[in-house]
Design an enzyme around this catalytic site. Structure first.
Site, PDB file in Angstrom:
ATOM      1  N   ALA A   1      40.093  42.227  47.841  1.00 51.54           N
ATOM      2  CA  ALA A   1      38.822  41.555  48.101  1.00 51.54           C
ATOM      3  C   ALA A   1      37.780  41.941  47.060  1.00 51.54           C
ATOM      4  O   ALA A   1      37.014  41.095  46.573  1.00 51.54           O
ATOM      5  CB  ALA A   1      38.325  41.906  49.507  1.00 51.54           C
ATOM      6  N   TYR A   2      37.745  43.215  46.717  1.00 50.47           N
ATOM      7  CA  TYR A   2      36.810  43.735  45.708  1.00 50.47           C
ATOM      8  C   TYR A   2      37.086  43.098  44.351  1.00 50.47           C
ATOM      9  O   TYR A   2      36.170  42.598  43.676  1.00 50.47           O
ATOM     10  CB  TYR A   2      36.976  45.248  45.659  1.00 50.47           C
ATOM     11  CG  TYR A   2      36.151  45.980  44.640  1.00 50.47           C
ATOM     12  CD1 TYR A   2      34.773  45.840  44.572  1.00 50.47           C
ATOM     13  CD2 TYR A   2      36.757  46.883  43.761  1.00 50.47           C
ATOM     14  CE1 TYR A   2      34.012  46.554  43.650  1.00 50.47           C
ATOM     15  CE2 TYR A   2      36.011  47.605  42.841  1.00 50.47           C
ATOM     16  CZ  TYR A   2      34.654  47.434  42.790  1.00 50.47           C
ATOM     17  OH  TYR A   2      33.907  48.150  41.879  1.00 50.47           O
ATOM     18  N   ALA A   3      38.356  43.098  43.939  1.00 45.39           N
ATOM     19  CA  ALA A   3      38.723  42.536  42.644  1.00 45.39           C
ATOM     20  C   ALA A   3      38.430  41.045  42.576  1.00 45.39           C
ATOM     21  O   ALA A   3      37.993  40.529  41.542  1.00 45.39           O
ATOM     22  CB  ALA A   3      40.200  42.803  42.361  1.00 45.39           C
ATOM     23  N   ALA A   4      38.659  40.333  43.681  1.00 41.76           N
ATOM     24  CA  ALA A   4      38.394  38.889  43.697  1.00 41.76           C
ATOM     25  C   ALA A   4      36.915  38.603  43.494  1.00 41.76           C
ATOM     26  O   ALA A   4      36.538  37.703  42.726  1.00 41.76           O
ATOM     27  CB  ALA A   4      38.885  38.293  45.013  1.00 41.76           C
TER      28      ALA A   4
ATOM     29  N   LYS B   1      34.688  40.540  42.076  1.00 40.05           N
ATOM     30  CA  LYS B   1      34.279  40.935  40.726  1.00 40.05           C
ATOM     31  C   LYS B   1      34.845  39.997  39.661  1.00 40.05           C
ATOM     32  O   LYS B   1      34.195  39.737  38.639  1.00 40.05           O
ATOM     33  CB  LYS B   1      34.722  42.376  40.459  1.00 40.05           C
ATOM     34  CG  LYS B   1      33.999  43.420  41.303  1.00 40.05           C
ATOM     35  CD  LYS B   1      32.510  43.475  40.969  1.00 40.05           C
ATOM     36  CE  LYS B   1      31.812  44.617  41.661  1.00 40.05           C
ATOM     37  NZ  LYS B   1      30.389  44.756  41.264  1.00 40.05           N
TER      38      LYS B   1
END
Length: 251
Positions: A154-157, A159
């Site tokens: 979720a974080y990578a998406a 960002k």
């Protein structure tokens, strides 16, 4: 005389960690800093440290997930400080964990505080940055390019969306005299420092994965780089993602 004398910077999430380090480095280069965040006491402390460096500072309470409030907040900064030359989108509020453990609201919060808030600040600041020839720095993460992004999805998406937004704004707003870049920092934030103290053996192994063998300092390694990127030395750089991680990630 500093490279950023007479400039005004907005830094979100500036009450601690990387945001505070960036605010202090910009102040050290001569910029006045609008210190944005949710916790009044932390904002006051950052402002105190900025003033110790001889720069002007003003605190502004801000929850970046309140998207409707962002245009008015930028207007308040302009009224109080005379304009905006630098925007640093650092604040982020989201959860980590396996995708199937993620509630819809938690996943959506990462996007509201990430690309949605970043875009809202960029759009609100655009006329002021265009008037003065400004800079935007958006924070992303090496989790976007991890060989195994498990628990960071979720974080990578969120960002990765910011990274794409940055590249597009650099292309569309370059004719307006606005440079837009990303940094992917790896820094000793309060949460990472607490983890390292609680799990020293794991932290030691983690540092071995960094070619330079240490986790970056929020001001010296991240903030100073941002001050350089928004200064005249980097005037021909836009649309880039700069890894500030000691060589750990492969961008």
């Amino acid at each position: 005389m500093g490279d950023l004398d007479g400039k005004v910077a907005i830094v979100t999430g500036a009450g601690q960690g990387v945001g505070q380090g960036i605010a202090l480095a910009l102040a050290g280069a001569g910029a006045s800093v609008a210190v944005l965040g949710r916790t009044e006491s932390k904002l006051a402390r950052t402002c105190e440290l900025v003033r110790e460096r001889g720069a002007n500072a003003a605190p502004f309470g801000c929850d970046v997930t309140d998207l409707d409030a962002i245009p008015g907040l930028v207007a308040d900064v302009v009224s109080a400080m005379g304009g905006v030359d630098i925007l640093v989108n650092n604040a982020y509020s989201g959860l980590f964990g396996p995708l199937l453990s993620m509630k819809d609201n938690d996943f959506q919060r990462g996007f509201r505080s990430g690309p949605f808030a970043t875009f809202a600040f960029m759009k609100a600041c655009h006329p002021h940055l265009a008037e003065r020839g400004g800079n935007i720095i958006n924070l992303v993460t090496s989790a976007m390019v991890r060989w195994d992004p498990s628990n960071y999805g979720a974080y990578a998406a969120a960002k990765q969306a910011i990274r794409s937004l940055t590249r597009t704004a650099a292309a569309e707003w370059g004719p307006d005299g606005i440079r837009v870049n990303c940094i992917a920092p790896h820094a000793l934030s309060p949460s990472l420092e607490a983890w390292a103290e609680a799990r020293p053996a794991e932290a030691a192994e983690f540092r071995k994965t960094i070619p330079l063998r240490y986790v970056g300092d929020c001001e010296q390694d991240i903030g100073e780089a941002v001050a350089m990127l928004v200064g005249p030395q980097a005037r021909y750089l836009t649309g880039a993602t700069i890894p500030l991680d000691g060589g750990q990630a492969d961008f």
